[in-house]
Scaffold this motif. Structure first.
Motif, mmCIF file in Angstrom:
data_model
loop_
_atom_site.group_PDB
_atom_site.id
_atom_site.type_symbol
_atom_site.label_atom_id
_atom_site.label_comp_id
_atom_site.label_asym_id
_atom_site.label_seq_id
_atom_site.Cartn_x
_atom_site.Cartn_y
_atom_site.Cartn_z
ATOM 1 N N ALA A 203 -5.934 -0.860 2.417
ATOM 2 C CA ALA A 203 -4.728 -0.367 3.073
ATOM 3 C C ALA A 203 -4.234 0.919 2.429
ATOM 4 C CB ALA A 203 -3.638 -1.443 3.048
ATOM 5 N N VAL A 204 -4.344 1.043 1.101
ATOM 6 C CA VAL A 204 -3.953 2.292 0.428
ATOM 7 C C VAL A 204 -4.823 3.438 0.945
ATOM 8 C CG1 VAL A 204 -3.954 3.514 -1.787
ATOM 9 C CG2 VAL A 204 -2.998 1.220 -1.649
ATOM 10 N N LEU A 205 -6.113 3.195 1.075
ATOM 11 C CA LEU A 205 -7.008 4.226 1.607
ATOM 12 C C LEU A 205 -6.657 4.572 3.054
ATOM 13 C CD1 LEU A 205 -10.397 2.986 0.111
ATOM 14 C CD2 LEU A 205 -9.018 4.916 -0.662
ATOM 15 N N LEU A 206 -6.331 3.560 3.847
ATOM 16 C CA LEU A 206 -5.959 3.803 5.240
ATOM 17 C C LEU A 206 -4.642 4.571 5.344
ATOM 18 C CD1 LEU A 206 -6.918 0.364 6.815
ATOM 19 C CD2 LEU A 206 -8.016 2.565 7.235
ATOM 20 N N VAL A 207 -3.685 4.270 4.466
ATOM 21 C CA VAL A 207 -2.422 5.015 4.451
ATOM 22 C C VAL A 207 -2.697 6.476 4.121
ATOM 23 C CG1 VAL A 207 -0.257 5.310 3.173
ATOM 24 C CG2 VAL A 207 -0.905 3.056 3.982
ATOM 25 N N GLY A 208 -3.580 6.719 3.156
ATOM 26 C CA GLY A 208 -3.946 8.092 2.817
ATOM 27 C C GLY A 208 -4.584 8.826 3.979
ATOM 28 N N VAL A 209 -5.472 8.152 4.689
ATOM 29 C CA VAL A 209 -6.126 8.765 5.850
ATOM 30 C C VAL A 209 -5.099 9.040 6.948
ATOM 31 C CG1 VAL A 209 -7.766 8.332 7.730
ATOM 32 C CG2 VAL A 209 -8.400 7.805 5.373
ATOM 33 N N ALA A 210 -4.234 8.074 7.220
ATOM 34 C CA ALA A 210 -3.212 8.245 8.257
ATOM 35 C C ALA A 210 -2.248 9.366 7.886
ATOM 36 C CB ALA A 210 -2.452 6.937 8.464
ATOM 37 N N ALA B 230 0.833 -1.204 0.000
ATOM 38 C CA ALA B 230 0.000 0.000 0.000
ATOM 39 C C ALA B 230 0.868 1.255 0.000
ATOM 40 C CB ALA B 230 -0.923 -0.003 1.222
ATOM 41 N N ARG B 231 1.958 1.230 0.753
ATOM 42 C CA ARG B 231 2.850 2.387 0.779
ATOM 43 C C ARG B 231 3.582 2.549 -0.542
ATOM 44 N NH1 ARG B 231 6.236 3.072 6.109
ATOM 45 N NH2 ARG B 231 6.893 4.862 4.871
ATOM 46 N N LEU B 232 3.870 1.451 -1.220
ATOM 47 C CA LEU B 232 4.503 1.540 -2.534
ATOM 48 C C LEU B 232 3.542 2.092 -3.586
ATOM 49 C CD1 LEU B 232 6.538 -1.787 -2.688
ATOM 50 C CD2 LEU B 232 7.461 0.529 -2.633
ATOM 51 N N ILE B 233 2.280 1.707 -3.492
ATOM 52 C CA ILE B 233 1.281 2.147 -4.466
ATOM 53 C C ILE B 233 0.918 3.612 -4.250
ATOM 54 C CG2 ILE B 233 -1.129 1.842 -5.175
ATOM 55 C CD1 ILE B 233 -0.714 -1.168 -4.622
ATOM 56 N N LYS B 234 0.790 4.024 -2.998
ATOM 57 C CA LYS B 234 0.409 5.406 -2.667
ATOM 58 C C LYS B 234 1.539 6.344 -3.049
ATOM 59 C CE LYS B 234 -2.020 8.479 -0.147
ATOM 60 N NZ LYS B 234 -1.546 9.661 -0.800
ATOM 61 N N PRO B 235 1.274 7.323 -3.921
ATOM 62 C CA PRO B 235 2.340 8.239 -4.335
ATOM 63 C C PRO B 235 2.775 9.159 -3.197
ATOM 64 C CG PRO B 235 0.252 8.904 -5.304
ATOM 65 C CD PRO B 235 0.009 7.614 -4.578
ATOM 66 N N GLY B 236 4.007 9.584 -3.277
ATOM 67 C CA GLY B 236 4.544 10.511 -2.282
ATOM 68 C C GLY B 236 5.262 9.778 -1.167
ATOM 69 N N LYS B 237 5.901 10.561 -0.322
ATOM 70 C CA LYS B 237 6.644 10.002 0.800
ATOM 71 C C LYS B 237 5.761 9.990 2.042
ATOM 72 C CE LYS B 237 10.874 10.754 3.415
ATOM 73 N NZ LYS B 237 11.393 9.432 3.437
ATOM 74 N N GLN B 238 5.645 8.821 2.626
ATOM 75 C CA GLN B 238 4.869 8.698 3.852
ATOM 76 C C GLN B 238 5.845 8.596 5.027
ATOM 77 O OE1 GLN B 238 4.323 5.916 1.562
ATOM 78 N NE2 GLN B 238 2.888 7.090 0.379
ATOM 79 N N ARG B 239 5.599 9.367 6.040
ATOM 80 C CA ARG B 239 6.441 9.331 7.238
ATOM 81 C C ARG B 239 5.742 8.484 8.295
ATOM 82 N NH1 ARG B 239 7.984 15.560 6.780
ATOM 83 N NH2 ARG B 239 9.688 15.269 5.311
ATOM 84 N N MET B 240 5.844 7.165 8.104
ATOM 85 C CA MET B 240 5.214 6.230 9.029
ATOM 86 C C MET B 240 6.232 5.187 9.451
ATOM 87 S SD MET B 240 1.500 5.396 7.508
ATOM 88 C CE MET B 240 1.397 6.107 5.893
#
Length: 87
Positions: free
Chosen positions: A68-75, A15-25
Motif C-alpha cells: 500500500a505504501v508503494l501504491l500510495v507513492g505511485v498514485a 500507508a499514508r502515515l508511513i509515506k512521508p509528505g502530504k498526500q492529496r487523496m
C-alpha cells in the motif's frame, strides 16, 4: 467483504502515515489503495505458505502495508503529473 473494507481502510491509513509528505487523496482512494495492498500482501503471503489470501496473519499484514505504501507513492506520482499538466 465488510472485513476486507475495514482492513483495507486501516492498511491505507497506515500507508499514508508511513509515506512521508502530504498526500492529496480522498478517503475513497485511500480505501481502494488499502484494499488492493491487502490483496497483494495476502497473495504474496499465501505464496510463502502462511495461509489463504483472505486470512489475517502478521506476514500478510506487513506485506500489505508495504504494498500500500508503494501504491500510495505511485498514485501520488500520477496525481502530481496530472496536476502539473493543467497549469
Amino acid at each position: 467483504m465488510l472485513g476486507l473494507i475495514v482492513v483495507g481502510l486501516i492498511i491505507g491509513a497506515l500507508a499514508r502515515l508511513i509515506k512521508p509528505g502530504k498526500q492529496r487523496m480522498s478517503i475513497l482512494v485511500t480505501l481502494i489503495l488499502g484494499v488492493v495492498g491487502a490483496l497483494i500482501g495476502g497473495f504474496i503471503a499465501s505464496l510463502f505458505g502462511t495461509g489463504d489470501i483472505f486470512e489475517l496473519n502478521i506476514l500478510g499484514f506487513i506485506l500489505a502495508v508495504v504494498a500500500a505504501v508503494l501504491l500510495v507513492g505511485v498514485a501520488e506520482g500520477l496525481g502530481g503529473r496530472n496536476r502539473g499538466a493543467v497549469r
